[in-house]
Design an enzyme around this catalytic site. Structure first.
Site, mmCIF file in Angstrom:
data_model
loop_
_atom_site.group_PDB
_atom_site.id
_atom_site.type_symbol
_atom_site.label_atom_id
_atom_site.label_comp_id
_atom_site.label_asym_id
_atom_site.label_seq_id
_atom_site.Cartn_x
_atom_site.Cartn_y
_atom_site.Cartn_z
ATOM 1 N N HIS A 1 46.378 51.525 24.318
ATOM 2 C CA HIS A 1 45.474 52.060 23.307
ATOM 3 C C HIS A 1 44.100 51.382 23.390
ATOM 4 O O HIS A 1 43.987 50.185 23.633
ATOM 5 C CB HIS A 1 46.051 51.851 21.914
ATOM 6 C CG HIS A 1 45.291 52.563 20.849
ATOM 7 N ND1 HIS A 1 45.512 53.883 20.547
ATOM 8 C CD2 HIS A 1 44.279 52.159 20.031
ATOM 9 C CE1 HIS A 1 44.686 54.260 19.591
ATOM 10 N NE2 HIS A 1 43.923 53.232 19.264
ATOM 11 N N SER B 1 41.215 57.614 19.024
ATOM 12 C CA SER B 1 41.903 56.775 18.047
ATOM 13 C C SER B 1 41.708 57.344 16.638
ATOM 14 O O SER B 1 41.990 58.520 16.406
ATOM 15 C CB SER B 1 41.400 55.337 18.161
ATOM 16 O OG SER B 1 42.230 54.458 17.435
ATOM 17 N N ASP C 1 51.482 52.686 23.922
ATOM 18 C CA ASP C 1 50.583 52.874 22.784
ATOM 19 C C ASP C 1 51.386 53.234 21.548
ATOM 20 O O ASP C 1 52.214 54.154 21.571
ATOM 21 C CB ASP C 1 49.574 53.985 23.113
ATOM 22 C CG ASP C 1 48.594 54.268 21.989
ATOM 23 O OD1 ASP C 1 48.585 53.528 20.986
ATOM 24 O OD2 ASP C 1 47.836 55.239 22.109
#
Length: 393
Positions: free
Chosen positions: A363, A181, A333
């Site tokens: 995600h 991320s 995502d």
């Protein structure tokens, strides 16, 4: 007491509402994902409310909720866990206890509050017989860009010194930089900077990026539109938190939501992120590319055109030097297309890329392998990542 009861009741109503929001059909363990998605949305709404009434800053509620996942530095029968400082920056080291037959590999793991990733780093260290280094870099908005990046670069360079590698019996030719991320953003930039630095370029064998965010100069990529409301990662929340990393300016947040936040002098950068050129056809679907509106934001923020903030903004000659790369993208995502564009650009310049695309993925899944709600998807991604390390590091 009445105020707290009112807030609790309101949050329960919000949670019930969001729990039944539609999510994509093929997601694994849909009710768990619904629960996590609803939780994130309730936190966001409550954070907005608290900030508007002057009770708490928006980002403070998010950081407070992450405390529940933090673990202390406790060694076990396989791994010694050490909290220490490299270059005056707090780090956590995982060092295998078994004596190695040869020098060990090492993984530099980057993601915000690294103590929340104890379980995965401990497992990585044990399975690979590797030293794992986690970096507790400074966080925005107290420390805006480039504080987090500076910390990551400083720690990495400190660790890559001959005397430090020798102390932990690390093989200088078997080192991987990894992040997921926002940590994937930093990992990509640190890898770019060090691989283009003659002193360190031969000490980074590989990089691993798990659903990384790599640009925000165009906030209308197909995946941004398709998954603006999640699951789990929400476009408005992401842009608010990113804007706080650049500047505490509400006009920047609103402009980025409209895709009108970039200055006129950034026009030449959009060739690096033009999804109509780099996305595989199946992800373009029926979307039509429209160029962002430039020069609408009155304030000037140099960070927005800085490739150290957005790794996709570097030119091809800088990408050519990058090492073996492993990238995970998830279908459902918001950041999916960032990873897909980077993969295309890297392959175009001859970088070897291994791509794992998780069709049922969302995600943040790798974050949910411990705690009250765990996702089997998280275990799957973690297993694939560790297996790749075993085969390539």
């Amino acid at each position: 007491m009445g105020y707290k009861s009112l807030c609790f009741g309101f949050s329960c109503i919000l949670f019930a509402y969001f729990l039944y929001s539609p999510i994509p059909e093929n997601i694994e363990e849909p009710w768990k994902v619904r629960y996590l998605d609803a939780t994130v949305k309730v936190v966001s709404y409550m954070a907005t409310l608290f900030e508007n009434i002057g009770l708490m800053k928006y980002e403070k509620l998010f950081s407070t909720s992450s405390v529940f996942y933090i673990t202390q530095a406790v060694s076990d029968e396989n791994v010694t866990v050490i909290d220490t400082y490299f270059s005056n920056i707090p780090v956590r080291l995982y060092v295998p206890k078994r004596k190695p037959e040869r020098k060990r590999p090492a993984v530099i793991y980057i993601h915000g509050e690294i103590k929340a990733y104890d379980n995965m780093n401990r497992l990585t260290s044990n399975k690979l017989g590797a030293v794992v280094l986690g970096i507790n870099y400074r966080l925005a908005p107290k420390y805006p860009f480039p504080a987090a990046l500076d910390d990551c670069v400083s720690v990495t360079k400190f660790f890559l010194q001959d005397k430090v590698l020798a102390k932990y019996r690390v093989d200088p030719t078997r080192i991987c930089i990894m992040g997921d991320s926002s940590g994937g953003t930093l990992a990509a930039t640190v890898t770019q900077l060090l691989r283009n630095d003659p002193e360190f370029r031969n000490r980074i064998k590989a990089q691993a990026l798990i659903y990384p965010g790599l640009q925000m100069i165009d906030t209308f990529l197909p995946s941004h539109r398709e998954y603006a409301h999640g699951p789990i990662l929400i476009r408005e929340v992401m842009l608010k938190l990113l804007s706080l990393y650049v500047a505490n300016d509400s006009s920047l947040i609103q402009a980025s939501l409209r895709n009108e936040h970039m200055p006129e002098e950034s026009r030449h950068l959009f060739k690096f992120v033009n999804w109509s050129d780099f996305l595989p056809e199946k992800y373009k679907k029926n979307h039509v590319y429209t160029a962002p509106v430039l020069g609408k934001l009155n304030a000037s923020y140099p960070a927005l055109v800085d490739s150290r903030l957005f790794p996709l903004l570097v030119n091809d000659s800088q990408l050519q030097n990058l090492p073996l790369t492993y990238i995970v993208t998830c279908e459902h995502d918001l950041l999916r297309d960032d990873g897909l564009i980077y993969i295309t650009r890297l392959r175009n310049v001859g970088v070897q890329v291994i791509h794992d695309h998780i069709e049922e993925g969302v995600h943040g899944a790798i974050s949910f392998t411990t705690g009250s709600v765990v996702l089997q998807l998280g275990f799957k991604i973690r297993s694939r990542y560790i297996r790749w390390l075993e085969e390539n590091l």
